[in-house]
Write a protein that holds these residues in place. Structure first.
Motif, mmCIF file in Angstrom:
data_model
loop_
_atom_site.group_PDB
_atom_site.id
_atom_site.type_symbol
_atom_site.label_atom_id
_atom_site.label_comp_id
_atom_site.label_asym_id
_atom_site.label_seq_id
_atom_site.Cartn_x
_atom_site.Cartn_y
_atom_site.Cartn_z
ATOM 1 N N UNK A 183 46.139 60.060 47.092
ATOM 2 C CA UNK A 183 47.580 59.263 46.965
ATOM 3 C C UNK A 183 47.296 58.442 45.641
ATOM 4 N N UNK A 184 48.125 58.500 44.647
ATOM 5 C CA UNK A 184 48.182 57.704 43.494
ATOM 6 C C UNK A 184 48.671 56.341 43.603
ATOM 7 N N UNK A 185 48.172 55.399 42.899
ATOM 8 C CA UNK A 185 48.882 54.154 43.088
ATOM 9 C C UNK A 185 49.874 54.094 42.142
ATOM 10 N N UNK A 186 50.975 53.354 42.671
ATOM 11 C CA UNK A 186 51.966 53.335 41.698
ATOM 12 C C UNK A 186 51.952 51.942 41.046
ATOM 13 N N UNK A 187 51.926 51.949 39.679
ATOM 14 C CA UNK A 187 51.390 50.532 38.971
ATOM 15 C C UNK A 187 52.532 50.013 38.443
ATOM 16 N N UNK A 188 53.461 49.390 39.298
ATOM 17 C CA UNK A 188 54.682 48.850 39.156
ATOM 18 C C UNK A 188 54.667 47.577 39.767
ATOM 19 N N UNK A 234 45.607 46.230 45.199
ATOM 20 C CA UNK A 234 44.902 45.425 44.411
ATOM 21 C C UNK A 234 44.569 46.246 43.200
ATOM 22 N N UNK A 235 44.527 45.816 42.091
ATOM 23 C CA UNK A 235 43.918 46.485 41.072
ATOM 24 C C UNK A 235 42.673 47.210 40.954
ATOM 25 N N UNK A 236 42.430 48.145 40.151
ATOM 26 C CA UNK A 236 41.137 48.795 40.179
ATOM 27 C C UNK A 236 41.402 50.107 40.819
ATOM 28 N N UNK A 237 40.217 50.833 41.094
ATOM 29 C CA UNK A 237 40.203 52.136 41.750
ATOM 30 C C UNK A 237 40.166 52.134 43.257
ATOM 31 N N UNK A 238 39.883 50.977 43.779
ATOM 32 C CA UNK A 238 39.595 51.043 45.187
ATOM 33 C C UNK A 238 41.003 51.590 45.952
ATOM 34 N N UNK A 239 42.018 51.199 45.355
ATOM 35 C CA UNK A 239 43.451 51.606 46.246
ATOM 36 C C UNK A 239 43.564 50.881 47.479
ATOM 37 N N UNK A 240 43.070 49.702 47.663
ATOM 38 C CA UNK A 240 43.127 49.132 48.943
ATOM 39 C C UNK A 240 44.569 48.260 48.807
ATOM 40 N N UNK A 241 45.257 48.151 49.952
ATOM 41 C CA UNK A 241 46.326 47.238 49.936
ATOM 42 C C UNK A 241 46.219 46.522 50.775
ATOM 43 N N UNK A 242 47.035 45.253 50.968
ATOM 44 C CA UNK A 242 47.195 44.431 51.885
ATOM 45 C C UNK A 242 48.489 43.722 52.015
ATOM 46 N N UNK A 243 49.296 43.447 53.147
ATOM 47 C CA UNK A 243 50.371 42.485 53.174
ATOM 48 C C UNK A 243 50.134 41.283 53.003
#
Length: 85
Positions: free
Chosen positions: A1-6, A46-55
């Motif tokens: 999955x690609x991160x949407x950089x918006x 979060x920025x970077x290539x980790x692709x980890x997100x949090x609420x």
């Protein structure tokens, strides 16, 4: 999955370091919003290539551009479908 950089934003995050607890600001990209238990939350990748997100609580997220770029209130059927599975 690609991160949407918006919706670039900064979010306050607590980090445990050798000196104890520090609050740092990390750059991220706000992806979506929803209200959890009556509190507005923002999902931040979060920025970077980790692709980890949090609420995060909405008041901890500071949108760099001062607002949301995308005006849609609900996800498109396509993105909704990929998430719903």
């Amino acid at each position: 999955t690609t991160m949407i950089k918006r919706n670039p934003c900064r979010v306050k995050k607590v980090q445990y370091t050798a000196n104890g607890v520090e609050t740092i600001e990390v750059r991220g990209y706000a992806q979506e919003r929803k209200t959890i238990d009556g509190e507005e939350q923002v999902f931040v990748m979060e920025g970077g290539d980790t692709g980890i997100g949090y609420w995060y609580p909405k008041d901890e997220v500071r949108l760099i551009h001062g607002g949301w770029r995308n005006k849609t209130t609900e996800p498109s059927k396509k993105s909704y479908w990929t998430r719903a599975k």
